[in-house]
Scaffold this motif. Structure first.
Motif, PDB file in Angstrom:
ATOM      1  N   ASN A 338       0.846  -1.212   0.000  1.00 60.03           N
ATOM      2  CA  ASN A 338       0.000   0.000   0.000  1.00 60.03           C
ATOM      3  C   ASN A 338       0.870   1.247   0.000  1.00 60.03           C
ATOM      4  O   ASN A 338       0.591   2.207  -0.723  1.00 60.03           O
ATOM      5  CB  ASN A 338      -0.895   0.036   1.243  1.00 60.03           C
ATOM      6  N   LYS A 341       2.208   1.616  -3.438  1.00 59.92           N
ATOM      7  CA  LYS A 341       1.197   1.926  -4.453  1.00 59.92           C
ATOM      8  C   LYS A 341       0.618   3.326  -4.271  1.00 59.92           C
ATOM      9  O   LYS A 341       0.435   4.061  -5.219  1.00 59.92           O
ATOM     10  CB  LYS A 341       0.036   0.908  -4.373  1.00 59.92           C
ATOM     11  N   VAL A 390     -10.277   4.645  -0.636  1.00 57.52           N
ATOM     12  CA  VAL A 390     -10.361   6.108  -0.604  1.00 57.52           C
ATOM     13  C   VAL A 390     -10.653   6.594  -2.021  1.00 57.52           C
ATOM     14  O   VAL A 390     -11.538   7.400  -2.251  1.00 57.52           O
ATOM     15  CB  VAL A 390      -9.041   6.705  -0.064  1.00 57.52           C
TER      16      VAL A 390
HETATM   17  N1  LIG Z   1      -0.394   4.194   2.487  1.00 58.65           N
HETATM   18  C1  LIG Z   1      -1.563   4.628   1.983  1.00 58.65           C
HETATM   19  N2  LIG Z   1      -1.680   5.887   1.486  1.00 58.65           N
HETATM   20  C2  LIG Z   1      -2.850   6.329   0.987  1.00 58.65           C
HETATM   21  N3  LIG Z   1      -3.973   5.578   0.908  1.00 58.65           N
HETATM   22  C3  LIG Z   1      -3.919   4.320   1.383  1.00 58.65           C
HETATM   23  C4  LIG Z   1      -2.724   3.774   1.944  1.00 58.65           C
HETATM   24  N4  LIG Z   1      -2.978   2.503   2.337  1.00 58.65           N
HETATM   25  C5  LIG Z   1      -4.272   2.258   2.031  1.00 58.65           C
HETATM   26  N5  LIG Z   1      -4.829   3.338   1.448  1.00 58.65           N
HETATM   27  C6  LIG Z   1      -6.246   3.473   1.004  1.00 58.65           C
HETATM   28  O1  LIG Z   1      -6.986   2.483   1.671  1.00 58.65           O
HETATM   29  C7  LIG Z   1      -7.704   1.672   0.730  1.00 58.65           C
HETATM   30  C8  LIG Z   1      -7.851   0.255   1.269  1.00 58.65           C
HETATM   31  O2  LIG Z   1      -6.601  -0.403   1.264  1.00 58.65           O
HETATM   32  P1  LIG Z   1      -6.578  -1.977   1.118  1.00 58.65           P
HETATM   33  O3  LIG Z   1      -5.183  -2.430   1.306  1.00 58.65           O
HETATM   34  O4  LIG Z   1      -7.607  -2.542   2.012  1.00 58.65           O
HETATM   35  O5  LIG Z   1      -7.098  -2.214  -0.347  1.00 58.65           O
HETATM   36  P2  LIG Z   1      -6.359  -2.114  -1.745  1.00 58.65           P
HETATM   37  O6  LIG Z   1      -4.910  -1.836  -1.535  1.00 58.65           O
HETATM   38  O7  LIG Z   1      -7.141  -1.166  -2.554  1.00 58.65           O
HETATM   39  O8  LIG Z   1      -6.544  -3.568  -2.309  1.00 58.65           O
HETATM   40  P3  LIG Z   1      -5.706  -4.895  -1.939  1.00 58.65           P
HETATM   41  O9  LIG Z   1      -4.914  -4.596  -0.719  1.00 58.65           O
HETATM   42  O10 LIG Z   1      -6.746  -5.913  -1.730  1.00 58.65           O
HETATM   43  O11 LIG Z   1      -4.851  -5.154  -3.119  1.00 58.65           O
HETATM   44  C9  LIG Z   1      -6.900   1.779  -0.539  1.00 58.65           C
HETATM   45  O12 LIG Z   1      -7.721   1.555  -1.642  1.00 58.65           O
HETATM   46  C10 LIG Z   1      -6.377   3.202  -0.499  1.00 58.65           C
HETATM   47  O13 LIG Z   1      -7.368   4.050  -1.001  1.00 58.65           O
END
Ligand SMILES: Nc1ncnc2c1ncn2[C@@H]1O[C@H](COP(=O)(O)OP(=O)(O)OP(=O)(O)O)[C@@H](O)[C@H]1O
Ligand SMILES: [Mg+2]
Length: 445
Positions: A338, A341, A390
């Motif tokens: 995360n 990404k 988000v």
């Molecule tokens: N480090 C971060 N900075 C900004 N936004 C974040 C961060 N980590 C998570 N998020 C937000 O939180 C949401 C949920 O994160 P989550 O890891 O549950 O899902 P994902 O990364 O979209 O999918 P997956 O982890 O299943 O591949 C993300 O879609 C992103 O919008």
């Protein structure tokens, strides 16, 4: 809804039979009048004294030995009134206090007679003697209360309160018949008291809603790539049948969409597997530092793609915690992934493992910090909800399913761990997890 009414099981206290002397005492004025009448009859009208004496004896016999219904009924009524005035007694109060739900007892006029301990905790300022409507304001509840008072039939009703947060309640309103009073089935008689037991159904409703939302979200997430796959297959069969260039392009998109469906199904299965063993704490001891090092290495190609470098700071020796290696890799992987990404605007992702020693707690804290756009505060409480993102488009573009943090939360619950998120929009985000340390002596498996 009609149910059998609540009635007090206890039989009325049997009244001791009055002795003839007591009865004579009670009839003293009548007997005195009879005595004067007999004397007057003897002195003024020459009635024979033996006749007057026989009359007096007969009066005494009637007053002393013939049972009088009115008096015994009066005694009984007084006793019942006394029971009602005193009720509920200590026995009933402690029983109501032992119940897990807030309960109120009110009389037929709607005046509160008793409030059990749970109700006192949930409804501030409620006290016996006040009208029930001071503490319970829901109109449907008060209407149901009035109906129970006038019909004697119990009712079950539910309502929602919107302020301060949405809360679902259900109340069971039951009539109480004191000894001597009769239930309507036995031939009229209105309830002496009414019991109102209230249950908070918010948690159940929330779980129900989560389940239905989950099914709806999962189907929706699967339907999109499936529709895209079907569309491309039709194009390949039709217009693009003889276009090798378009075929190549479409097949690579189809592979992407199939990959998205696979990831989604993998995540859903993983979540349900973890949920199944949520209450079982892992028994094996693992080296958390080695798990973090391993995960950071595995993510280095993604970091290179994103043009971000991962800075890892770990203690020198092994870090023992009780845990499931694969699940802890999943947690660490999602947090670092995360950060890569969604925080790739910054050039670094800092991963640090540190020891926290408190008086009664020895924990290890992993913090993953990025320097990207951060997360606006209103989104923070919902991040661990399934499918919550988000920014849906940016998550999809990064091949995210929105299940990663939900999985992290479930894994941490099973490991007796905690997740904290600090972030401000534009300032990057820090995800911290805390896990209890294991004994130094325990061997790493
Ligand atoms: N480090 C971060 N900075 C900004 N936004 C974040 C961060 N980590 C998570 N998020 C937000 O939180 C949401 C949920 O994160 P989550 O890891 O549950 O899902 P994902 O990364 O979209 O999918 P997956 O982890 O299943 O591949 C993300 O879609 C992103 O919008
Ligand atoms: Mg994720």
């Amino acid at each position: 809804m009609t149910q059998s009414p609540t009635s007090i099981e206890q039989a009325p206290e049997p009244q001791p039979a009055a002795s003839p002397l007591t009865r004579l005492g009670e009839a003293r004025w009548l007997l005195l009048t009879a005595l004067f009448a007999a004397l007057a009859a003897v002195l003024l009208y020459d009635v024979p004294s033996s006749g007057a004496f026989a009359f007096l004896v007969a009066m005494c016999a009637v007053a002393g030995f013939v049972p009088r219904r009115a008096a015994s009924r009066r005694v009984k009524l007084n006793a019942q009134r006394e029971i009602r005035r005193m009720w509920p007694g200590t026995g009933m109060k402690v029983t109501l206090d032992a119940l897990p739900t807030p309960c109120f007892v009110a009389d037929g006029r709607g005046i509160t007679r008793y409030v059990n301990r749970q109700a006192q905790a949930s409804y501030e300022g409620v006290k016996p003697g006040d009208p029930l409507s001071f503490s319970l304001r829901a109109p449907s509840l008060l209407e149901a209360f009035d109906r129970v008072c006038s019909t004697g039939d119990s009712e079950r009703i539910s309502w929602i309160e919107k302020v301060p947060t949405e809360t679902w309640y259900e109340a069971h309103i039951a009539p109480i018949y004191m000894p001597g009073n009769t239930t309507p089935e036995q031939g009229a008689g209105l309830p002496d008291f009414i019991l109102v037991a209230i249950q908070d159904l918010t948690e159940n409703r929330r779980l129900e809603r989560m389940r239905t939302d989950f099914v709806a979200n999962a189907s929706h997430e699967l339907r999109t790539p499936l529709a895209s796959l079907t569309g491309f297959i039709e194009t390949l069969q039709g217009p693009a049948r003889n276009d090798p260039e378009a075929q190549d392009r479409f097949l690579s998109i189809m592979l992407d969409q199939a990959g998205r469906m696979r990831r989604l199904i993998d995540d859903i299965l993983s979540l349900s597997r973890i949920e199944l063993k949520a209450h079982v704490r892992p028994v094996s001891t693992v080296d958390f530092a080695e798990i973090i090092r391993h995960t950071a290495d595995a993510l280095s190609p993604l970091a290179a793609d994103m043009d971000v470098s991962i800075r890892v700071q770990l203690p020198d020796g092994p870090v023992r915690i009780k845990g499931d290696r694969d699940e802890l890799i999943q947690v660490t992987e999602n947090l670092i992934e995360n950060a890569l990404k969604y925080g790739h605007r910054g050039q670094f992702v800092d991963v640090e493992l540190s020891e926290l020693i408190d008086v009664d707690e020895h924990t290890w804290q992993l913090s993953v910090r990025d320097y990207g756009e951060g997360i606006p505060p209103e989104h923070l409480p919902r991040l661990t909800e399934r499918f919550y993102r988000v920014d849906v488009e940016s998550s999809r573009a990064m091949k995210g399913t929105g299940l990663g943090l939900a999985i992290v939360k479930h894994i941490l619950t099973r490991h007796r761990g905690r997740l904290e998120v600090d972030s401000e929009a534009g300032e990057g985000a820090t995800f911290k997890i805390k896990l209890p340390a294991s004994e130094e002596s325990e061997a790493i498996s």
